[in-house]
Design a protein around this motif. Structure first.
Motif, PDB file in Angstrom:
ATOM      1  N   GLY A  19       0.803  -1.218   0.000  1.00  0.00           N
ATOM      2  CA  GLY A  19       0.000   0.000   0.000  1.00  0.00           C
ATOM      3  C   GLY A  19       0.833   1.264   0.000  1.00  0.00           C
ATOM      4  O   GLY A  19       2.032   1.239  -0.255  1.00  0.00           O
TER       5      GLY A  19
ATOM      6  N   CYS B   2       2.732 -10.371  -3.854  1.00  0.00           N
ATOM      7  CA  CYS B   2       1.454 -10.027  -4.473  1.00  0.00           C
ATOM      8  C   CYS B   2       1.435 -10.550  -5.901  1.00  0.00           C
ATOM      9  O   CYS B   2       2.409 -10.373  -6.647  1.00  0.00           O
ATOM     10  CB  CYS B   2       1.264  -8.516  -4.472  1.00  0.00           C
ATOM     11  SG  CYS B   2      -0.269  -8.023  -5.267  1.00  0.00           S
TER      12      CYS B   2
ATOM     13  N   ARG C  96       0.030  -9.399  -8.196  1.00  0.00           N
ATOM     14  CA  ARG C  96      -0.003  -8.274  -9.130  1.00  0.00           C
ATOM     15  C   ARG C  96       1.325  -7.527  -9.171  1.00  0.00           C
ATOM     16  O   ARG C  96       1.364  -6.379  -9.565  1.00  0.00           O
ATOM     17  CB  ARG C  96      -1.098  -7.291  -8.719  1.00  0.00           C
ATOM     18  CG  ARG C  96      -2.455  -7.937  -8.495  1.00  0.00           C
ATOM     19  CD  ARG C  96      -3.545  -6.904  -8.519  1.00  0.00           C
ATOM     20  NE  ARG C  96      -4.839  -7.425  -8.138  1.00  0.00           N
ATOM     21  CZ  ARG C  96      -5.583  -8.218  -8.894  1.00  0.00           C
ATOM     22  NH1 ARG C  96      -5.148  -8.604 -10.064  1.00  0.00           N
ATOM     23  NH2 ARG C  96      -6.769  -8.621  -8.478  1.00  0.00           N
TER      24      ARG C  96
ATOM     25  N   ARG D 284       1.473  -3.957 -11.324  1.00  0.00           N
ATOM     26  CA  ARG D 284       1.629  -3.480  -9.946  1.00  0.00           C
ATOM     27  C   ARG D 284       0.991  -2.106  -9.715  1.00  0.00           C
ATOM     28  O   ARG D 284       1.023  -1.253 -10.610  1.00  0.00           O
ATOM     29  CB  ARG D 284       3.132  -3.368  -9.682  1.00  0.00           C
ATOM     30  CG  ARG D 284       3.526  -2.968  -8.308  1.00  0.00           C
ATOM     31  CD  ARG D 284       5.017  -2.684  -8.232  1.00  0.00           C
ATOM     32  NE  ARG D 284       5.832  -3.735  -8.816  1.00  0.00           N
ATOM     33  CZ  ARG D 284       7.156  -3.642  -8.994  1.00  0.00           C
ATOM     34  NH1 ARG D 284       7.803  -2.550  -8.627  1.00  0.00           N
ATOM     35  NH2 ARG D 284       7.817  -4.613  -9.547  1.00  0.00           N
TER      36      ARG D 284
ATOM     37  N   CYS E  70       3.043   1.130  -4.691  1.00  0.00           N
ATOM     38  CA  CYS E  70       3.249   0.050  -3.720  1.00  0.00           C
ATOM     39  C   CYS E  70       4.680  -0.491  -3.768  1.00  0.00           C
ATOM     40  O   CYS E  70       5.296  -0.572  -4.822  1.00  0.00           O
ATOM     41  CB  CYS E  70       2.266  -1.074  -4.018  1.00  0.00           C
ATOM     42  SG  CYS E  70       2.439  -2.478  -2.908  1.00  0.00           S
TER      43      CYS E  70
ATOM     44  N   ILE F 245       5.416  -3.537  -1.756  1.00  0.00           N
ATOM     45  CA  ILE F 245       5.250  -4.684  -0.841  1.00  0.00           C
ATOM     46  C   ILE F 245       6.434  -5.637  -0.878  1.00  0.00           C
ATOM     47  O   ILE F 245       6.879  -6.121   0.155  1.00  0.00           O
ATOM     48  CB  ILE F 245       3.919  -5.429  -1.126  1.00  0.00           C
ATOM     49  CG1 ILE F 245       3.697  -6.531  -0.082  1.00  0.00           C
ATOM     50  CG2 ILE F 245       3.848  -6.018  -2.513  1.00  0.00           C
ATOM     51  CD1 ILE F 245       2.310  -7.149  -0.124  1.00  0.00           C
TER      52      ILE F 245
ATOM     53  N   GLY G 166      -0.760  -9.166   0.694  1.00  0.00           N
ATOM     54  CA  GLY G 166      -0.633  -9.054  -0.750  1.00  0.00           C
ATOM     55  C   GLY G 166      -1.711  -9.940  -1.361  1.00  0.00           C
ATOM     56  O   GLY G 166      -2.209 -10.866  -0.718  1.00  0.00           O
ATOM     57  N   THR G 167      -2.073  -9.651  -2.596  1.00  0.00           N
ATOM     58  CA  THR G 167      -3.154 -10.420  -3.223  1.00  0.00           C
ATOM     59  C   THR G 167      -2.647 -11.792  -3.649  1.00  0.00           C
ATOM     60  O   THR G 167      -1.605 -11.900  -4.305  1.00  0.00           O
ATOM     61  CB  THR G 167      -3.712  -9.649  -4.422  1.00  0.00           C
ATOM     62  OG1 THR G 167      -4.121  -8.365  -3.943  1.00  0.00           O
ATOM     63  CG2 THR G 167      -4.885 -10.367  -5.057  1.00  0.00           C
TER      64      THR G 167
ATOM     65  N   GLU H 260      -8.576  -7.475  -0.858  1.00  0.00           N
ATOM     66  CA  GLU H 260      -9.394  -7.130  -2.027  1.00  0.00           C
ATOM     67  C   GLU H 260     -10.757  -7.801  -1.876  1.00  0.00           C
ATOM     68  O   GLU H 260     -10.897  -8.728  -1.070  1.00  0.00           O
ATOM     69  CB  GLU H 260      -8.711  -7.653  -3.296  1.00  0.00           C
ATOM     70  CG  GLU H 260      -7.496  -6.867  -3.703  1.00  0.00           C
ATOM     71  CD  GLU H 260      -7.053  -7.203  -5.134  1.00  0.00           C
ATOM     72  OE1 GLU H 260      -7.901  -7.546  -5.982  1.00  0.00           O
ATOM     73  OE2 GLU H 260      -5.844  -7.110  -5.404  1.00  0.00           O
TER      74      GLU H 260
HETATM   75  S1  SF4 Z   1      -0.041  -5.530  -2.512  1.00  0.00           S
HETATM   76 FE1  SF4 Z   1      -0.542  -5.823  -4.701  1.00  0.00          FE
HETATM   77  S2  SF4 Z   1      -2.679  -5.138  -4.926  1.00  0.00           S
HETATM   78 FE2  SF4 Z   1      -1.934  -4.400  -2.915  1.00  0.00          FE
HETATM   79  S3  SF4 Z   1      -1.221  -2.293  -3.313  1.00  0.00           S
HETATM   80 FE3  SF4 Z   1       0.574  -3.674  -3.580  1.00  0.00          FE
HETATM   81  S4  SF4 Z   1       0.614  -4.233  -5.794  1.00  0.00           S
HETATM   82 FE4  SF4 Z   1      -1.404  -3.346  -5.340  1.00  0.00          FE
END
Ligand code: SF4
Length: 354
Positions: free
Chosen positions: A29, A112, A114, A120, A124, A126, A165-166, A198
Motif C-alpha cells: 500500500g 502479491c 499483481r 503493480r 506500492c 510490498i 498481498g493479493t 481485495e
Molecule cells: S499488494 Fe498488490 S494489490 Fe496491494 S497495493 Fe501492492 S501491488 Fe497493489
C-alpha cells in the motif's frame, strides 16, 4: 487540542526531517513513515530531508529551525517486543511492526500476484521490504498470535491490523487472514483486529473473517475513477468497481455500519469534486473513506516516474470536505474499533473532525 487542519495537511505532504526509532520503510500500500505523537495523537509523517519541519531537541515542532508555538510533537519510542525472537530465531519485528504508539500491523503474505511491473500498483513497494530483509514472506497464524500477545503485554498495543498481498486464489488471500484472526483471537481475545483485502471472489468469505474474530474490515479501492485505476493500479483495476460495491455492501451487512473502510488517495489526478462525491456515496453506504495523500515511496514505480505528492492545499481541502461529510453522518474513525481509520495516524481526517 487537535493540530490545525492546514498544518496537518502540510505535514502529511512535506513530512519531517529526522530518523524516529519507530518507522516503516516500504511495504504494502501507500504509506511509509516515521511515527510520532502530534498533540498526543498517533501520527505518521513522511521522513524527508528537504522538509522545512523538524522535531525540536526538547520535543515540539520546528519550522525552518523556529519552534511552532502550541504544537507538541514527540517521537514514539522503540517497543520492547522488538527485542524478542521466536523459538525458530525469527525477530518479532520481522513478523509485525508497531504503527503509531499502540497499533500492531502485519502483512501476512508479503508477495502479491499483481507485482509484475505491468500490473503493480504504482505506489506500492510490498516486495521491496521482503527483498531488503525487513520481514518474512509468509507469517503463520501462530507466529502472529505470539507477537500480538507480547506486544499487548509489554507495550500496551490496543489493536491489530492485518493486510495481505493479493494471492492467486479466488479468495485473494482472505482465508489466510481468517486463520490468522482465529489464532490471534484465541491468544489475545480482547484485541480488536482489522483485516484488509481485495473483494474476495466468494462474498461468504467476509462472514468467515468476521466469524474468525475480525472487528473491522478494509477493502481498499484507492480511487473510484476507472481511468485513474487503470493508470495507477492496472492489476487491481481488473476487479470492477461493482465488485467493490458488492463487497462493501456485504461487509456492512456482516460487520455493521462504520466497521468497513476503504482508502481514497488524494493526488492520483482524480477530479477533487468527484473524489468528494464518491466519498459521500461511501459514507451513505456505511463505509468510512480514509482519505490519505499519495506519496512517492522509494522503490515504487511512481518514484521512478517522478510522481509528486499532492499540494497541501488540495489535500487540506479534500480532507476538510470529507471530514464535514463524516461529521454530518455522525461517523468517526474511532468507531471502526480497529484499523487505519480507528488509528487515524496516516490521514489528516482526525485533525479535521472525522
Ligand atoms: S499488494 Fe498488490 S494489490 Fe496491494 S497495493 Fe501492492 S501491488 Fe497493489
Amino acid at each position: 487540542m487537535a493540530v490545525d487542519g492546514a498544518l496537518r495537511a502540510e505535514l502529511a505532504v512535506r513530512g519531517v526531517r529526522g530518523r524516529p526509532s519507530v518507522r516503516r520503510r516500504g511495504g504494502a500500500g501507500p504509506s511509509d513513515d516515521g511515527h510520532v505523537l502530534l498533540q498526543g495523537s498517533q501520527t505518521t509523517l513522511p521522513l524527508a530531508d528537504d522538509s522545512p519541519f523538524a522535531v525540536g531537541e526538547a520535543g515540539g515542532l520546528l519550522r525552518d529551525g523556529e519552534p511552532i508555538g502550541g504544537v507538541e510533537l514527540e517521537l514514539v519510542g522503540r517497543p520492547r517486543f522488538y527485542d524478542l525472537t521466536t523459538a525458530q530465531g525469527i525477530p518479532y519485528e520481522q513478523i509485525a511492526k508497531l504503527h503509531g504508539a499502540e497499533v500492531l500491523a502485519t502483512t501476512v503474505v508479503q508477495t502479491c500476484v499483481r507485482y509484475d511491473p505491468s500490473q503493480r500498483c504504482r505506489f506500492c513497494t510490498i516486495e521491496e521490504s521482503l527483498r531488503s530483509g525487513d520481514t518474512i514472506q509468509v507469517k503463520r497464524p501462530e507466529q502472529i498470535a505470539e507477537v500480538a500477545e507480547a506486544a499487548v503485554r509489554l507495550d500496551g498495543v490496543r489493536q491489530l491490523v492485518m493486510t495481505t498481498g493479493t494471492a492467486n486464489h479466488a479468495d485473494r488471500g482472505a482465508r489466510h487472514l481468517a486463520r490468522c484472526c482465529a489464532a490471534v483471537a484465541q491468544a489475545v481475545p480482547d484485541l480488536p483486529i482489522q483485516v484488509q483485502c481485495e473483494p474476495p471472489g466468494d462474498l461468504a468469505t467476509i462472514a468467515e473473517l468476521h466469524g474468525a474474530g475480525a472487528t473491522a474490515i478494509g477493502i481498499h479501492v484507492e480511487s473510484l475513477d476507472d481511468e485513474v485505476r487503470r493508470r495507477w493500479m492496472p492489476g487491481k483495476a481488473t476487479v470492477p468497481l461493482q465488485a467493490y460495491w458488492r463487497a462493501w455492501h456485504e461487509a456492512v451487512a456482516v460487520f455493521g455500519h462504520n466497521r468497513v473502510s476503504t482508502y481514497l488517495l488524494v493526488g492520483l489526478g482524480e477530479d477533487p469534486d468527484e473524489l468528494v462525491a464518491g466519498a459521500r456515496e461511501l459514507i451513505d453506504a456505511g463505509v468510512y473513506p480514509f482519505v490519505v495523500p499519495f506519496r512517492p515511496l522509494a522503490g515504487s514505480l511512481a518514484m521512478a516516474d517522478g510522481a509528486r505528492a499532492p499540494a497541501p492545499e488540495l489535500l487540506g481541502s479534500v480532507t476538510r470536505r470529507v471530514a464535514d461529510a463524516l461529521v454530518e453522518a455522525g461517523m468517526s474513525g474511532v468507531e471502526q474499533g480497529a484499523g487505519c481509520a480507528a488509528c487515524g495516524a496516516c490521514s489528516a481526517l482526525s485533525a479535521t473532525g472525522g
